[in-house]
Motif scaffolding. Structure first.
Motif, short mmCIF file in Angstrom:
data_model
loop_
_atom_site.label_atom_id
_atom_site.label_comp_id
_atom_site.label_asym_id
_atom_site.label_seq_id
_atom_site.Cartn_x
_atom_site.Cartn_y
_atom_site.Cartn_z
N GLN A 41 0.83 -1.21 0.00
CA GLN A 41 0.00 0.00 0.00
C GLN A 41 0.86 1.25 0.00
O GLN A 41 0.50 2.27 -0.62
CB GLN A 41 -0.92 -0.01 1.23
CG GLN A 41 -1.99 1.08 1.20
CD GLN A 41 -2.92 0.96 0.02
OE1 GLN A 41 -3.52 -0.10 -0.20
NE2 GLN A 41 -3.04 2.02 -0.79
N LEU A 44 1.69 1.78 -3.53
CA LEU A 44 0.49 2.22 -4.26
C LEU A 44 0.20 3.69 -3.98
O LEU A 44 -0.14 4.45 -4.89
CB LEU A 44 -0.71 1.36 -3.85
CG LEU A 44 -0.70 -0.10 -4.33
CD1 LEU A 44 -1.77 -0.91 -3.60
CD2 LEU A 44 -0.94 -0.17 -5.84
N LYS A 49 1.76 1.18 -9.68
CA LYS A 49 0.71 0.20 -9.96
C LYS A 49 1.31 -1.13 -10.42
O LYS A 49 0.73 -2.19 -10.18
CB LYS A 49 -0.26 0.75 -11.01
CG LYS A 49 -1.08 1.95 -10.53
CD LYS A 49 -2.06 2.41 -11.59
CE LYS A 49 -2.88 3.60 -11.08
NZ LYS A 49 -3.84 4.08 -12.12
N MET A 74 -2.88 -5.57 -3.67
CA MET A 74 -3.04 -5.43 -5.12
C MET A 74 -4.48 -5.71 -5.53
O MET A 74 -5.06 -4.99 -6.36
CB MET A 74 -2.08 -6.36 -5.84
CG MET A 74 -0.60 -6.05 -5.61
SD MET A 74 -0.08 -4.48 -6.33
CE MET A 74 0.16 -4.99 -8.05
N ALA A 77 -6.79 -2.93 -4.63
CA ALA A 77 -6.60 -1.78 -5.52
C ALA A 77 -7.11 -2.08 -6.93
O ALA A 77 -7.06 -1.20 -7.80
CB ALA A 77 -5.11 -1.40 -5.58
#
Length: 202
Positions: A41, A44, A49, A74, A77
């Motif tokens: 995270q 991110l 990405k 992941m 997201a």
């Protein structure tokens, strides 16, 4: 087998920094699943990405838990994980290598299962003409002395050995006083140490 001989029938046993699923004793551990999630995270949140993972998930429970934490971040997201971005840079004996094959399309960041794995990834990427963090960002775990001596220095999660030891001591005192023989898991908190190995991207 040695641990099974000791615990839990004959002696008070506290396991530190690892767990075994069928052993009925107390475990003082890091929440590696949550750390894997938090590390991913962190990348991110800084615009990454395309994120890979470095580590042999069949080697230890901690590596596997960090990997599944990475997967959860992941998935949450909405990003599909590429299998070719899961790299292993150590052999079955734990010996690290800096001559592993990199994927054709290299992600912008990797979650490395420990500082040593990240150290060898820096070398591997350098041999391929890539630099950290300009081309690829790295985040790792353990906050060993090595993390301070890499170039660049590593952003890493500190595995606080003092907190592990204090929790184990308190657990052992309780077990001796109350003669507790069940199975419990105590999670120790860990802090992020930010250095120069992660770059924010657009």
């Amino acid at each position: 087998e040695y641990i099974q001989m000791l615990a839990p029938k004959k002696y008070n046993v506290v396991a530190i920094d690892f767990y075994i699923k069928d052993l009925e004793t107390d475990f003082i551990i890091t929440d590696n699943f949550f750390l894997g999630y938090r590390a991913t995270q962190y990348l991110l949140d800084r615009g990454h990405k395309d994120i890979g993972f470095v580590g042999n998930i069949n080697q230890t429970n901690s590596i596997m838990d960090r990997y599944f934490g990475y997967l959860k971040a992941m998935m949450c997201a909405g990003i599909k994980v590429s299998e070719e971005w899961h790299l292993v840079n150590n052999d079955e004996n734990g010996l690290y290598m800096n001559e592993i094959k990199l994927p054709n399309r290299i992600p912008t960041a990797f979650v490395c299962h420990c500082d040593m794995a990240a150290y060898y990834m820096i070398d591997t990427l350098s041999n391929a003409g890539l630099s950290v963090p300009k081309d690829v960002s790295l985040i790792s775990f353990d906050n060993t002395k090595l993390s301070e001596n890499t170039n660049p220095r590593l952003t890493t999660y500190d595995i606080n050995r003092k907190n592990l030891a204090l929790a184990a001591y308190q657990c052992m005192i309780e077990k001796c006083e109350k003669d507790y023989r069940g199975m419990r898991r105590f999670l120790v908190n860990n802090d992020l140490v930010e250095r120069e190995s992660v770059q924010r991207i657009n």
